[in-house]
Design a protein around this motif. Structure first.
Motif, mmCIF file in Angstrom:
data_model
loop_
_atom_site.group_PDB
_atom_site.id
_atom_site.type_symbol
_atom_site.label_atom_id
_atom_site.label_comp_id
_atom_site.label_asym_id
_atom_site.label_seq_id
_atom_site.Cartn_x
_atom_site.Cartn_y
_atom_site.Cartn_z
ATOM 1 N N CYS A 261 0.833 -1.205 0.000
ATOM 2 C CA CYS A 261 0.000 0.000 0.000
ATOM 3 C C CYS A 261 0.873 1.262 0.000
ATOM 4 N N LYS A 262 1.899 1.294 0.860
ATOM 5 C CA LYS A 262 2.765 2.472 0.940
ATOM 6 C C LYS A 262 3.560 2.673 -0.349
ATOM 7 N N ALA A 263 4.087 1.580 -0.895
ATOM 8 C CA ALA A 263 4.861 1.690 -2.138
ATOM 9 C C ALA A 263 3.976 2.119 -3.304
ATOM 10 N N PHE A 264 2.727 1.656 -3.327
ATOM 11 C CA PHE A 264 1.798 2.057 -4.380
ATOM 12 C C PHE A 264 1.518 3.557 -4.311
ATOM 13 N N LEU A 265 1.263 4.058 -3.101
ATOM 14 C CA LEU A 265 0.987 5.491 -2.945
ATOM 15 C C LEU A 265 2.197 6.334 -3.350
ATOM 16 N N LYS B 64 2.401 8.988 -6.440
ATOM 17 C CA LYS B 64 2.810 10.366 -6.136
ATOM 18 C C LYS B 64 3.922 10.826 -7.070
ATOM 19 N N HIS B 65 4.939 9.987 -7.273
ATOM 20 C CA HIS B 65 6.036 10.366 -8.160
ATOM 21 C C HIS B 65 5.597 10.319 -9.622
ATOM 22 N N LEU B 66 4.599 9.507 -9.909
ATOM 23 C CA LEU B 66 4.049 9.474 -11.265
ATOM 24 C C LEU B 66 3.359 10.787 -11.595
ATOM 25 N N CYS B 67 2.643 11.333 -10.624
ATOM 26 C CA CYS B 67 2.004 12.642 -10.820
ATOM 27 C C CYS B 67 3.045 13.754 -10.951
ATOM 28 N N SER B 68 4.220 13.545 -10.328
ATOM 29 C CA SER B 68 5.295 14.534 -10.442
ATOM 30 C C SER B 68 6.125 14.343 -11.704
ATOM 31 N N GLU B 69 5.719 13.374 -12.544
ATOM 32 C CA GLU B 69 6.407 13.084 -13.809
ATOM 33 C C GLU B 69 7.864 12.671 -13.599
ATOM 34 N N PHE C 287 10.447 9.408 -13.415
ATOM 35 C CA PHE C 287 10.634 7.994 -13.733
ATOM 36 C C PHE C 287 9.282 7.353 -14.098
ATOM 37 N N ILE C 288 8.716 7.862 -15.171
ATOM 38 C CA ILE C 288 7.350 7.480 -15.543
ATOM 39 C C ILE C 288 7.239 5.982 -15.800
ATOM 40 N N LEU C 289 8.195 5.414 -16.520
ATOM 41 C CA LEU C 289 8.110 3.990 -16.861
ATOM 42 C C LEU C 289 8.176 3.114 -15.616
ATOM 43 N N LEU C 290 9.142 3.379 -14.745
ATOM 44 C CA LEU C 290 9.292 2.574 -13.530
ATOM 45 C C LEU C 290 8.051 2.679 -12.651
ATOM 46 N N ASN C 291 7.572 3.883 -12.423
ATOM 47 C CA ASN C 291 6.444 4.063 -11.519
ATOM 48 C C ASN C 291 5.149 3.496 -12.092
ATOM 49 N N THR C 292 5.004 3.525 -13.421
ATOM 50 C CA THR C 292 3.830 2.899 -14.031
ATOM 51 C C THR C 292 3.863 1.391 -13.824
ATOM 52 N N VAL C 293 5.027 0.790 -14.078
ATOM 53 C CA VAL C 293 5.163 -0.662 -13.877
ATOM 54 C C VAL C 293 4.978 -1.019 -12.403
ATOM 55 N N ALA C 294 5.579 -0.217 -11.516
ATOM 56 C CA ALA C 294 5.515 -0.507 -10.077
ATOM 57 C C ALA C 294 4.092 -0.413 -9.550
#
Length: 261
Positions: A115-119, A123-128, A130-137
């Motif tokens: 849950c914490k890692a997903f949030l 959050k970093h995805l919204c900040s643009e 490491f888009i690829l990593l955060n999308t996969v994660a």
């Protein structure tokens, strides 16, 4: 004994299912790929905690312990009331009960880390970042959390513990051979875990669903096409199509080896 045997089989099947193993392999592959690039990135560190919980869960060998216990339980109970029956020993039952308690704690910790890692990833995805990593994660973590909740792994282990405790009390009354000393097995596993399982799952699900949507960066990267196309654009498009058709007709009439001007 039949209830204990049935619950051991169900718990072993749900723990050794293909979902958890597949998500664990994908998680290890993602961590391996991004190891040298994102050593200080917060979502990457949170992913490492998730992988550590999964690794500890597999190293417990809870599935193998349950399979050994199932082999020790007779397949059918004796029909006579006062007949003797082979049962697992008290040390064996205490060992399995202790591993079930530890497994429940680890799965609770795993769900919390997911849950914490997903949030963090969203959050970093919204900040643009490491888009690829955060999308996969984010996709991987939501699938892992869903596999554990959908297959009711935690609920299965708690019901298995209650059956184990019942048989353990009966065996210890028959012959006292304690193996684990200095520890009292809790009668209610909810008190030992310190949380209500169903309410904790609902709370985590609400957190993950009410997270800020990560579509803002996608709109910036892929702007929506306007519905109304201006007349100039239409004219240019038709001219392009006409010229392309002409070129195609020229290419069809000449030999491939000749130069087309």
């Amino acid at each position: 004994l039949s209830a204990l045997r049935r619950r051991c089989a169900i718990a072993g099947k749900r723990l050794s299912g293909p979902g958890l193993a597949a998500e664990g392999r994908v998680l290890r592959a993602v961590l391996y790929v991004y190891h040298s690039r994102l050593l200080r990135h917060r979502p990457y560190l949170a992913l490492q905690q998730v992988e550590q919980c999964l690794k500890r869960l597999w190293k417990m060998n809870l599935v193998g312990c349950l399979e050994t216990l199932v082999e020790l339980i007779p397949k059918k109970n004796a029909p006579e009331t006062h007949a003797e029956c082979l049962v697992p020993s008290q040390p064996m039952l205490e060992t399995v009960a202790l591993k079930v308690l530890g497994g429940c704690k680890l799965i609770l910790r795993l769900l919390d880390c997911c849950c914490k890692a997903f949030l963090l990833s969203v959050k970093h995805l919204c900040s643009e970042e490491f888009i690829l990593l955060n999308t996969v994660a984010s996709g991987l973590l939501s699938r892992l959390w869903f596999v554990i909740q959908y297959r009711c792994v935690l609920q299965t282990l708690t019901s298995l513990y209650s059956a184990l405790l019942t048989v353990l009390h009966l065996v210890s009354e028959t012959q006292q051979t304690p193996y684990i000393k200095g520890f009292t097995f809790p009668s209610d596993i909810g008190d030992f875990l310190g949380v209500n399982i169903s309410s904790e799952a609902k709370k985590q699900k609400a957190k993950m669903l009410t997270t800020k949507k990560s579509t803002s960066w996608m709109k910036k990267l892929f702007p929506a096409m306007p519905e109304t196309i201006p007349k100039v654009g239409k004219k240019r498009k038709s001219e392009t199509c006409t010229s392309a058709m002409k070129n195609r007709s020229v290419l069809c009439t000449v030999d491939i080896g000749e130069t087309v001007v």
